[in-house]
Design a protein around this motif. Sequence first.
Motif, PDB file in Angstrom:
ATOM      1  N   MET A  62      76.056-178.190  87.227  1.00  0.00           N
ATOM      2  CA  MET A  62      76.568-176.946  87.288  1.00  0.00           C
ATOM      3  C   MET A  62      75.523-175.995  86.486  1.00  0.00           C
ATOM      4  O   MET A  62      74.970-176.447  85.483  1.00  0.00           O
ATOM      5  CB  MET A  62      77.806-176.851  86.602  1.00  0.00           C
ATOM      6  N   ARG A  63      74.899-174.997  87.166  1.00  0.00           N
ATOM      7  CA  ARG A  63      74.031-174.042  86.519  1.00  0.00           C
ATOM      8  C   ARG A  63      74.558-173.282  85.127  1.00  0.00           C
ATOM      9  O   ARG A  63      75.660-173.043  85.344  1.00  0.00           O
ATOM     10  CB  ARG A  63      73.491-173.100  87.522  1.00  0.00           C
ATOM     11  N   THR A  64      73.655-172.754  84.677  1.00  0.00           N
ATOM     12  CA  THR A  64      73.967-171.773  83.353  1.00  0.00           C
ATOM     13  C   THR A  64      74.664-170.407  83.942  1.00  0.00           C
ATOM     14  O   THR A  64      74.113-170.005  84.998  1.00  0.00           O
ATOM     15  CB  THR A  64      72.793-171.376  82.527  1.00  0.00           C
ATOM     16  N   ASP A  65      75.544-170.056  83.443  1.00  0.00           N
ATOM     17  CA  ASP A  65      76.205-169.050  83.761  1.00  0.00           C
ATOM     18  C   ASP A  65      75.415-167.699  83.733  1.00  0.00           C
ATOM     19  O   ASP A  65      74.663-167.327  82.746  1.00  0.00           O
ATOM     20  CB  ASP A  65      77.441-168.558  82.748  1.00  0.00           C
ATOM     21  N   CYS A  66      75.548-166.708  84.879  1.00  0.00           N
ATOM     22  CA  CYS A  66      74.462-165.887  85.148  1.00  0.00           C
ATOM     23  C   CYS A  66      74.379-164.674  83.690  1.00  0.00           C
ATOM     24  O   CYS A  66      73.302-164.107  83.196  1.00  0.00           O
ATOM     25  CB  CYS A  66      74.673-164.934  86.157  1.00  0.00           C
ATOM     26  N   ARG A  67      75.595-164.673  82.965  1.00  0.00           N
ATOM     27  CA  ARG A  67      75.675-163.731  81.945  1.00  0.00           C
ATOM     28  C   ARG A  67      74.803-164.317  80.773  1.00  0.00           C
ATOM     29  O   ARG A  67      73.919-163.613  80.052  1.00  0.00           O
ATOM     30  CB  ARG A  67      77.175-163.392  81.449  1.00  0.00           C
ATOM     31  N   ALA A  68      74.680-165.816  80.526  1.00  0.00           N
ATOM     32  CA  ALA A  68      74.221-166.310  79.456  1.00  0.00           C
ATOM     33  C   ALA A  68      72.502-166.216  80.005  1.00  0.00           C
ATOM     34  O   ALA A  68      71.564-166.151  79.257  1.00  0.00           O
ATOM     35  CB  ALA A  68      74.239-167.691  79.300  1.00  0.00           C
ATOM     36  N   VAL A  69      72.492-166.285  81.252  1.00  0.00           N
ATOM     37  CA  VAL A  69      70.889-166.451  81.805  1.00  0.00           C
ATOM     38  C   VAL A  69      70.237-164.996  81.297  1.00  0.00           C
ATOM     39  O   VAL A  69      69.055-164.661  80.766  1.00  0.00           O
ATOM     40  CB  VAL A  69      70.834-166.515  83.141  1.00  0.00           C
ATOM     41  N   ALA A  70      71.120-164.058  81.608  1.00  0.00           N
ATOM     42  CA  ALA A  70      70.557-162.602  81.213  1.00  0.00           C
ATOM     43  C   ALA A  70      70.441-162.261  79.761  1.00  0.00           C
ATOM     44  O   ALA A  70      69.484-161.611  79.474  1.00  0.00           O
ATOM     45  CB  ALA A  70      71.614-161.604  81.924  1.00  0.00           C
ATOM     46  N   LEU A  71      71.348-163.056  78.998  1.00  0.00           N
ATOM     47  CA  LEU A  71      70.965-162.662  77.602  1.00  0.00           C
ATOM     48  C   LEU A  71      69.829-163.436  77.155  1.00  0.00           C
ATOM     49  O   LEU A  71      69.148-163.044  76.353  1.00  0.00           O
ATOM     50  CB  LEU A  71      72.212-163.010  76.740  1.00  0.00           C
ATOM     51  N   GLY A  72      69.699-164.422  77.526  1.00  0.00           N
ATOM     52  CA  GLY A  72      68.396-165.285  77.156  1.00  0.00           C
ATOM     53  C   GLY A  72      67.342-164.591  77.720  1.00  0.00           C
ATOM     54  O   GLY A  72      66.192-164.487  76.858  1.00  0.00           O
TER      55      GLY A  72
END
Length: 127
Positions: free
Chosen positions: A12-22
Motif C-alpha cells: 500500500m502506498r503512502t497517503d497522498c496527504r502525507a506525501v504532500a506534507l513530506g
Amino acid sequence: MLSAGLYAIPGMRTDCRAVALGEHDELDMTGHCAVPLSPRMLEASYLVLTMNAWQRRMVEQRYPSVRGRVFRPLETTDVGDPYRNTVDAYAEILQNLSGGLEHGSSRLTRLVNESTYLHGSTPGLHS
C-alpha cells in the motif's frame, strides 16, 4: 532504518496527504510502501520505535524477545494515526513529532547509543 506496521497492507502506498506534507519539507515518500512487521525485522533491530503505548504493548506481547528494545519516541505522549484523515491531521501529527523529537533528541540518542552497545550496530526499526 526500516518502517513497518502491525496491520500494514503490503504494498500500500503512502497517503497522498502525507506525501504532500513530506514534499513541503523536501522529504520524498512517493516510493514508500507499507510493510507488515515481521519477527525477522525485529531480530535484526536493536531499537524499535512505536508511535503509542498500545503499539508498544502489542509488539512486546507478540514478540516477547524484543522487550527492552521497544520505545516510544515521545515517551509521555501518544502519537495518533492520521491515516485517511485530513491534511490538517497529518500536519498536526508531524508538528507534534517534530517538536517532541527536538526536545527528546538527547533521550533518543541515549537509547540508540545504549542499544548499539548492547546489541551491535544493526539498523533500528519504526513500526
